[in-house]
Design a protein around this motif. Sequence first.
Motif, PDB file in Angstrom:
ATOM      1  N   SER A  81       0.888  -1.162   0.077  1.00 23.69           N
ATOM      2  CA  SER A  81       0.144  -0.050  -0.034  1.00 23.69           C
ATOM      3  C   SER A  81       0.952   1.308  -0.083  1.00 23.69           C
ATOM      4  N   PRO A  82       1.098   1.978  -1.278  1.00 18.68           N
ATOM      5  CA  PRO A  82       1.768   3.080  -0.813  1.00 18.68           C
ATOM      6  C   PRO A  82       1.430   4.079  -0.165  1.00 18.68           C
ATOM      7  N   VAL A  83       0.077   4.442   0.086  1.00 18.63           N
ATOM      8  CA  VAL A  83      -0.641   5.745   0.867  1.00 18.63           C
ATOM      9  C   VAL A  83       0.195   5.186   2.408  1.00 18.63           C
ATOM     10  N   GLN A 114      -5.891  11.355  16.374  1.00 20.46           N
ATOM     11  CA  GLN A 114      -5.957  11.943  14.908  1.00 20.46           C
ATOM     12  C   GLN A 114      -5.566  13.550  15.350  1.00 20.46           C
ATOM     13  N   ASN A 115      -5.685  14.062  16.284  1.00 19.11           N
ATOM     14  CA  ASN A 115      -5.381  15.407  16.375  1.00 19.11           C
ATOM     15  C   ASN A 115      -3.877  15.574  16.899  1.00 19.11           C
ATOM     16  N   ILE A 116      -3.242  14.734  17.120  1.00 20.69           N
ATOM     17  CA  ILE A 116      -1.694  14.743  17.171  1.00 20.69           C
ATOM     18  C   ILE A 116      -1.202  15.494  16.011  1.00 20.69           C
ATOM     19  N   SER A 117      -0.224  16.594  16.306  1.00 21.14           N
ATOM     20  CA  SER A 117       0.269  17.202  15.253  1.00 21.14           C
ATOM     21  C   SER A 117       1.071  16.403  14.384  1.00 21.14           C
ATOM     22  N   PHE A 118       1.777  15.330  14.733  1.00 17.93           N
ATOM     23  CA  PHE A 118       2.461  14.503  14.049  1.00 17.93           C
ATOM     24  C   PHE A 118       1.417  13.557  13.007  1.00 17.93           C
ATOM     25  N   GLU A 119       0.498  13.171  13.410  1.00 17.38           N
ATOM     26  CA  GLU A 119      -0.617  12.485  12.931  1.00 17.38           C
ATOM     27  C   GLU A 119      -1.440  13.311  11.761  1.00 17.38           C
ATOM     28  N   ARG A 120      -1.794  14.465  12.267  1.00 18.66           N
ATOM     29  CA  ARG A 120      -2.279  15.234  11.475  1.00 18.66           C
ATOM     30  C   ARG A 120      -1.292  15.551  10.241  1.00 18.66           C
ATOM     31  N   GLU A 121      -0.073  15.739  10.084  1.00 23.18           N
ATOM     32  CA  GLU A 121       0.595  15.886   9.068  1.00 23.18           C
ATOM     33  C   GLU A 121       0.730  14.616   8.220  1.00 23.18           C
ATOM     34  N   ALA A 122       0.888  13.513   8.747  1.00 24.31           N
ATOM     35  CA  ALA A 122       0.914  12.025   8.187  1.00 24.31           C
ATOM     36  C   ALA A 122      -0.268  11.790   7.555  1.00 24.31           C
ATOM     37  N   TYR A 123      -1.442  12.210   8.169  1.00 26.94           N
ATOM     38  CA  TYR A 123      -2.729  11.841   7.368  1.00 26.94           C
ATOM     39  C   TYR A 123      -2.901  12.845   6.200  1.00 26.94           C
ATOM     40  N   TYR A 124      -2.738  14.182   6.397  1.00 25.25           N
ATOM     41  CA  TYR A 124      -2.953  15.139   5.489  1.00 25.25           C
ATOM     42  C   TYR A 124      -1.952  14.864   4.231  1.00 25.25           C
ATOM     43  N   LYS A 125      -0.994  14.394   4.186  1.00 25.18           N
ATOM     44  CA  LYS A 125       0.153  14.232   3.199  1.00 25.18           C
ATOM     45  C   LYS A 125       0.406  12.836   2.728  1.00 25.18           C
ATOM     46  N   GLU A 126      -0.353  11.767   3.239  1.00 26.65           N
ATOM     47  CA  GLU A 126      -0.075  10.430   2.978  1.00 26.65           C
ATOM     48  C   GLU A 126      -0.223  10.218   1.552  1.00 26.65           C
TER      49      GLU A 126
END
Length: 107
Positions: free
Chosen positions: A32-34, A77-89
């Motif tokens: 899974s590339p995403v 989901q609202n941890i800044s690290f997760e937000r970046e990863a989900y937003y740009k995955e």
Amino acid sequence: MVIISKYLVPRGYIGITIFPFIFLKYYNLKSSPVLMNHEKIHMRQQLELLVIPFYIFYTIEFVIRLIQYKKWYLAYQNISFEREAYYKEKDLNYLKSRPFWSFVSYL
């Protein structure tokens, strides 16, 4: 390095990155590339913060978000690290142009 183990990945998750490893629950997830991009974003975040401080900040922010939202998954989901990863995955070229300490803009 990717390691496949349904026992090392916490319940409710399909992958976790603990530098220098990416743990996936099932072998087919490796294609899974995403998902792989999401986990590689976490790898970069960990490297930028020299690994141990990443986990300290991650944990502190999770606790703050848990107090704020009172729900485990919403806090996660609202941890800044997760937000970046989900937003740009889905942007498979993101890591090529990602600015240093990019997660700060997701605070």
